[in-house]
Design a protein around this motif. Structure first.
Motif, mmCIF file in Angstrom:
data_model
loop_
_atom_site.group_PDB
_atom_site.id
_atom_site.type_symbol
_atom_site.label_atom_id
_atom_site.label_comp_id
_atom_site.label_asym_id
_atom_site.label_seq_id
_atom_site.Cartn_x
_atom_site.Cartn_y
_atom_site.Cartn_z
ATOM 1 N N ALA A 1 -7.852 8.287 1.003
ATOM 2 C CA ALA A 1 -8.449 9.052 2.097
ATOM 3 C C ALA A 1 -7.520 9.074 3.312
ATOM 4 N N ARG A 2 -6.929 7.933 3.647
ATOM 5 C CA ARG A 2 -5.976 7.887 4.779
ATOM 6 C C ARG A 2 -4.779 8.804 4.518
ATOM 7 N N LEU A 3 -4.278 8.765 3.305
ATOM 8 C CA LEU A 3 -3.124 9.590 2.966
ATOM 9 C C LEU A 3 -3.474 11.073 2.963
ATOM 10 N N LEU A 4 -4.691 11.410 2.552
ATOM 11 C CA LEU A 4 -5.137 12.803 2.609
ATOM 12 C C LEU A 4 -5.193 13.284 4.057
ATOM 13 N N ALA A 5 -5.686 12.438 4.941
ATOM 14 C CA ALA A 5 -5.724 12.803 6.365
ATOM 15 C C ALA A 5 -4.308 13.018 6.884
ATOM 16 N N ASP A 6 -3.401 12.111 6.544
ATOM 17 C CA ASP A 6 -2.005 12.253 6.984
ATOM 18 C C ASP A 6 -1.380 13.533 6.442
ATOM 19 N N ALA A 7 -1.615 13.818 5.167
ATOM 20 C CA ALA A 7 -0.983 14.970 4.516
ATOM 21 C C ALA A 7 -1.497 16.302 5.041
ATOM 22 N N THR A 8 -2.673 16.293 5.638
ATOM 23 C CA THR A 8 -3.267 17.537 6.134
ATOM 24 C C THR A 8 -3.407 17.547 7.661
ATOM 25 N N ASP A 9 -2.769 16.595 8.315
ATOM 26 C CA ASP A 9 -2.787 16.491 9.789
ATOM 27 C C ASP A 9 -4.195 16.402 10.363
ATOM 28 N N LEU A 10 -5.043 15.637 9.707
ATOM 29 C CA LEU A 10 -6.396 15.397 10.205
ATOM 30 C C LEU A 10 -6.469 13.999 10.805
ATOM 31 N N VAL A 11 -7.366 13.816 11.753
ATOM 32 C CA VAL A 11 -7.614 12.486 12.308
ATOM 33 C C VAL A 11 -8.476 11.736 11.301
ATOM 34 N N PHE A 12 -8.064 10.536 10.929
ATOM 35 C CA PHE A 12 -8.820 9.715 9.989
ATOM 36 C C PHE A 12 -9.875 8.938 10.769
ATOM 37 N N ALA A 13 -11.150 9.160 10.443
ATOM 38 C CA ALA A 13 -12.260 8.492 11.115
ATOM 39 C C ALA A 13 -13.045 7.678 10.092
ATOM 40 N N PRO A 14 -12.724 6.381 9.957
ATOM 41 C CA PRO A 14 -13.448 5.559 8.985
ATOM 42 C C PRO A 14 -14.755 5.033 9.557
ATOM 43 N N LEU A 15 -15.740 4.895 8.688
ATOM 44 C CA LEU A 15 -17.043 4.381 9.079
ATOM 45 C C LEU A 15 -17.589 3.582 7.905
ATOM 46 N N SER A 16 -18.161 2.443 8.169
ATOM 47 C CA SER A 16 -18.765 1.642 7.112
ATOM 48 C C SER A 16 -20.270 1.770 7.180
ATOM 49 N N ALA A 17 -20.882 2.219 6.098
ATOM 50 C CA ALA A 17 -22.334 2.354 6.062
ATOM 51 C C ALA A 17 -23.011 0.992 6.138
ATOM 52 N N GLY B 1 -8.146 1.828 -4.324
ATOM 53 C CA GLY B 1 -7.366 2.754 -3.512
ATOM 54 C C GLY B 1 -8.125 3.895 -2.872
ATOM 55 N N LYS B 2 -9.438 3.847 -2.852
ATOM 56 C CA LYS B 2 -10.220 4.952 -2.272
ATOM 57 C C LYS B 2 -9.889 5.162 -0.792
ATOM 58 N N THR B 3 -9.904 4.097 -0.026
ATOM 59 C CA THR B 3 -9.616 4.205 1.406
ATOM 60 C C THR B 3 -8.169 4.621 1.631
ATOM 61 N N THR B 4 -7.264 4.064 0.860
ATOM 62 C CA THR B 4 -5.849 4.428 0.992
ATOM 63 C C THR B 4 -5.649 5.907 0.715
ATOM 64 N N ARG C 1 0.834 -1.205 0.000
ATOM 65 C CA ARG C 1 0.000 0.000 0.000
ATOM 66 C C ARG C 1 0.870 1.258 0.000
ATOM 67 N N PRO C 2 0.523 2.275 -0.790
ATOM 68 C CA PRO C 2 1.285 3.529 -0.781
ATOM 69 C C PRO C 2 1.324 4.136 0.611
ATOM 70 N N THR C 3 2.435 4.771 0.935
ATOM 71 C CA THR C 3 2.579 5.407 2.248
ATOM 72 C C THR C 3 2.565 6.933 2.153
ATOM 73 N N SER C 4 2.495 7.465 0.935
ATOM 74 C CA SER C 4 2.346 8.906 0.742
ATOM 75 C C SER C 4 1.569 9.133 -0.548
ATOM 76 N N LEU C 5 1.020 10.313 -0.695
ATOM 77 C CA LEU C 5 0.261 10.612 -1.914
ATOM 78 C C LEU C 5 1.139 10.527 -3.154
ATOM 79 N N ASP C 6 2.435 10.801 -3.003
ATOM 80 C CA ASP C 6 3.360 10.702 -4.133
ATOM 81 C C ASP C 6 3.518 9.262 -4.615
#
Length: 134
Positions: A69-85, A64-67, A23-28
């Protein structure tokens, strides 16, 4: 006992699934989404400004949608809060919204990722509106 021998009680890198290890570890590191993630692309500009907006990531399972989203949270210093509908209801949404509100008061933002959002019924989807608008 050899200190360099693998432990029987602690997981080693090879015990993780291959997809998780690759899995990618950065958006790059994300491949095939330059039209969205490049510095001059819509999401790339949002990341540079550290101001994400609500968005829908669409695609087949495993793309890669979830990946992302996780990387976007990391890149912007946001807490990643996943939820499954599929497994959540309005009560779960209220808990996530309350936790996000507490973090916001403390100066910490939240990136809420709702997987399978189309599975929510109309009332569940409507419960998002005040939070999305805010």
């Amino acid at each position: 006992m050899d200190p360099d021998a693998p432990s029987l009680f602690e997981p080693d890198e090879s015990s993780r699934p291959l997809a998780d290890r690759m899995r990618p570890t950065s958006l790059d590191d994300v491949v095939g989404q330059d039209h969205l993630l490049a510095a001059d692309a819509p999401i790339g500009r949002m990341v540079a400004e550290r101001r994400l907006v609500s968005m829908i990531l669409w695609g087949p399972p495993g793309c890669g949608k979830t990946t992302i989203a996780r990387l976007l949270a990391d890149a912007t210093d946001l807490v990643f809060a996943p939820l499954s509908a599929t497994f959540s209801g309005v009560g779960d949404l209220r808990k996530v919204f309350a936790a996000a509100a507490r973090r916001r008061e403390a100066g910490q933002g939240t990136l809420l990722f709702v997987d399978e959002v189309h599975r929510f019924n109309r009332a569940q989807q409507d419960s998002f509106l005040p939070y999305v608008e805010d």
